[in-house]
Write a protein that holds these residues in place. Structure first.
Motif, short mmCIF file in Angstrom:
data_model
loop_
_atom_site.label_atom_id
_atom_site.label_comp_id
_atom_site.label_asym_id
_atom_site.label_seq_id
_atom_site.Cartn_x
_atom_site.Cartn_y
_atom_site.Cartn_z
N LYS C 6 -5.06 52.61 37.71
CA LYS C 6 -4.93 51.81 38.91
C LYS C 6 -6.27 51.13 39.17
O LYS C 6 -7.30 51.79 39.25
CB LYS C 6 -4.59 52.69 40.11
N GLU C 36 -1.47 49.51 37.71
CA GLU C 36 -1.22 49.09 39.08
C GLU C 36 -2.46 48.33 39.56
O GLU C 36 -3.58 48.74 39.27
CB GLU C 36 -0.99 50.29 40.00
N GLN C 54 -1.11 46.45 47.44
CA GLN C 54 -0.74 46.36 46.03
C GLN C 54 -0.32 44.93 45.69
O GLN C 54 0.32 44.26 46.48
CB GLN C 54 0.40 47.32 45.73
#
Lengths: 326, 326, 326, 326
Positions: C6, C36, C54
């Motif tokens: 991430k 991500e 996000q």
């Protein structure tokens, strides 16, 4: 004042620079006067498919300078049928939308007129078309930007024409109206401008070019509207190449670049002004009219007339063009 | 130091933005080092027709920002013959011109090489071509401007593509080199870029577009170099319209606007730098070479190699394009 | 390959054109490699205030051509303290973010280095600064756009200078680095360029202007970097007005327009390329380095060195400037 | 028809984009009607110094797109005296020049009126000023270009304002007329516009900004005309910084870039049209008038009135500005 509480807005037909500025003005003026404002995506398509959403002030933030339209645009055949329109109107009805602002050109206005006639909803049109082919306004949203884009492009072409002593035939947009050709042609010092509104005497064009050749003026630009009766740039070039084989003749078709880009100051201003007055017009009970500007005053022309009547191009300009390009 | 006293300069082939900046640099650097400098009009045509004049510092004032070339350019068939070249060289000879700077592309360099071979006159080439199709330099004069013009045009087209959920096939210049397509395609977020240097698998293009359609990504730009083996934009559009009839597919061919316009900062810089070093190279006794810049250092590539060899386009870029356009 | 799952990305410091193109490349490349990706608003401020969200492929659609940065930027004093950074890092930690990409200049990189040192999180820097004041790269994101904006502005000023036979002192950005001044000055045919990296001998400037006055060359542009040791444009003008009262001397300070605008092709390309390689670098286990491009190859310079070391401006250019402006 | 055989033309005062287009039109129309046409360099200075030359069609080739003025402009104190004017007129007289066209603003027209009064020579004025500060015309040559330059600059500043949540105070030209501020402010979505023609209530400005801060709308542009009674941008910023210290407030003064650049399509058109009609007016026996365009018709306003009277700015616009910036 009219009893208008909830309005919807859409953009339709070919996009034009300044549509976003108009949207911003309609939405914020509507909110200022206490209305609920709904945006319809993709013109009448979105109305039929119920792609409709409520807009607030933020919905139109930071778009005044953007080309295109955030509500998108589309053609919609189903809307040409009575059933299609009934289905579309139902989506306004269920939200109690009681006023509609349509930004677009003749096809868009025709749809608006039918909605008004069939369901009684007040409609206001804003002239959004780069071609300036609507009656009842000195300006259409997008024309000034399109014509400046054409001018910048032709200036570039002139650099090359000048470097090679060439004759360039440049085709600009304008199927039924020659304004883009006329204005961009004057502004770039074109030798000749061919437009749908005036008949083209190719013999005169050839004679004038021949005379210039004698004077060693070999760099020339001819600007042609796509809708000129003689045909587009390729047709014109064909004739000239045949009759004046010595000329180094090239064609450039400007095409879709003329639709996009950040709107000029003038397009943003008229879009803002028209958008503001679209709401004022609705509130004042006006309907079925296009908001325009004539001699710096707001004007309200029945949609039917805006579509049907034609401006007359001042042919004096064509004479002046010849004098100035001498 | 070479015994050079009088030099001549010409521009030849397709004009490119920055040629004037290069002319300015050659002329003023030449004068600074005490040379007499002559300008030749219309490339080898003017050399043959004795259209040659002495230049001073003022001759190149206020031109660094202008597109095109004040010396003009032309094709000249007669120069392809030995007799033609003899006649042309005689006009240099009678002025005691003992050095020649040629700004242009492969055809221009071929002419220069022949003059050098046949008459021994030192020649220096400067890479003036928007296509970046010469070997031995990271930059050619005009490429950066052309590619920025293409980018601005495609940005405008994207406004319209976005407003209508359209697929646009845009054709840019580049007959043998795909650099304009590659750079402008990356810079505008193109879905796919078709260039002469890489084979096009149309099945992959179709598959990728289909997959995007499923994800409702309908706005796409494909950039095609005019010299792509598959054919230009119209050919590509034909296939796509057949195989993906649901897409609203349009074609735009940018054409001659890519040649003109005021040069970018980068083009003016490299033109100035190369122009300066053209004189230094002549004075240092170099001949038959093209002045280029590789890894920020001056480079001198034999004209023959500059024409014949080809850069290899980093195909990695084509992979990155796909990732970034996802 | 590194175990990165991430990542977060932020823009910090003065905004520069191309930051959005870099964001787009980082986000889409990250997603392509299965990561991500989180966006942090307003640089380290948003990290501290947990303004983190996000991102998907759509988050960065249609931004490659936009100036500014969609993630915004801000200064954040609290982040200079260890407590501030601990609070900020906690917001990454709680999302298991294990990689950080920072787009900005020296201040931004200093923050990144501290985060890396204190919490072990891998950090990659991308050079986002119009001033080109970082070591280890031939290009910084935004420089090419800024310098072209300066050139276009100075071209306009030259129109007026030329109409009035004026001397214009134009101040461009660049507190510690004179690249904008140097490049825009060469490209606009400036008489003299004053930059922090070279000492200014005002006597020479006066002597050169006097000599030009004798030759009736009265139109002159002097370009000054804001960080020049002699002082900005107003200081320079004061001296010149005193010593050369006959000159019609005017000052223009270009200011903030140099930061904005749609990025050039080159800025979009390097931003895309660097953004792609930022992810590749993280995955390859690199950390604490700035991604740069040297001689057309990717380079990875420790952040500390990127900030501390200085490029050396080739003073040869200043000599060439004099020759070409003659 | 008047007995005019030889005319002279000059540009005077601050240069404005489109002056060259007007020169081209005057020269070529004059030649077309069989007149001899003389160009006077540097306005009344050149008239006094006998810097006058005969012009032909080629003299004005390829200038329609250029900013500045090929005839240059200058201030001339000596011309304010009767002796000066006598000396100047003698240079017209000796060439039998019997008509004068002056392109410029109020100072230029004052000079023309005096020449006419003292020596009886017919004079025609063309409104060449970016400020649109002359009475009797909807357009002045250069205004549209200047205002578009301002809009493009403010668009760039907005990118940075947006990236940093900043308040920008932008100063544009306009000492006595606020049109550039008004138009560019509307077109860029300015929060407030301060102009000489309307009194500024700083309490209202502060109250509006405070209210916006509560709604987290931190990005704001205020456009100030240099001649606003409150003072320029720096004065405005001082007050705002004191009273709203939380705002990140910056100043940008656009300055001289507003004068230069290639004229817009609209400026080239009106310049061409006015230039043509300047000759027609002279031939028709008109004198001492400024050629203007009102409601798309040619208008002829006595120079004295053109200078003295003032347009009234529609304050409605200032109200709309507030609504649209909400």
């Amino acid at each position: 004042m009219n009893k208008v509480n909830k309005i919807a807005i859409l953009t339709s037909g070919g996009d034009s620079p300044g549509m976003n500025a108009a949207l911003r003005a309609v939405v914020r003026t509507g909110l200022y006067f206490g209305l609920e404002v709904y945006g319809i995506m993709r013109g009448y398509s979105g109305m039929m498919e119920d792609d409709i959403f409520q807009m607030d002030s933020r919905s139109v933030a930071n778009i005044i300078q953007r080309g295109g339209t955030i509500l998108k645009s589309a053609r919609c055949k189903e809307f040409y049928t009575a059933e299609g329109r009934a289905k579309a109107y139902a989506n306004l009805k269920k939200r109690d939308i009681d006023g509609l602002v349509v930004i677009g050109g003749d096809g868009s206005f025709t749809g608006a007129m039918k909605l008004q006639a069939e369901f009684g909803i007040p409609v206001i049109g804003l002239p959004g078309t780069i071609d300036k082919d609507l009656y009842g306004t000195d300006f259409t949203i997008g024309f000034d930007t399109a014509v400046n884009t054409a001018v910048e492009a032709i200036d570039k072409i002139r650099d090359t024409a000048d470097a090679h002593d060439r004759l360039f035939i440049v085709e600009v947009m304008g199927r039924h109206a020659g304004y883009i050709a006329l204005h961009s042609g004057i502004a770039t010092g074109a030798e000749t401008i061919l437009i749908p509104e005036a008949s083209t005497n190719m013999d005169d064009v050839i004679a004038s070019l021949s005379e210039k050749e004698k004077r060693k003026k070999l760099v020339n630009i001819i600007v042609v509207a796509e809708g000129d009766a003689f045909g587009g740039a390729n047709e014109v070039a064909k004739v000239i190449k045949e009759r004046l084989p010595k000329f180094d003749t090239k064609v450039s078709i400007l095409g879709h670049i003329q639709r996009g880009g950040s709107p000029t100051c003038s397009d943003r201003l008229i879009a803002s002004r028209m958008g503001y007055h679209a709401i004022e017009a609705l509130l004042a009970g006006k309907s079925n009219v296009m908001v325009g500007i004539i001699n710096n005053e707001m004007s309200y022309t029945p949609l039917e007339i805006a579509i049907r009547e034609k401006d007359i191009i001042d042919e004096d300009w064509l004479r002046i063009v010849k004098i100035l390009a001498s």
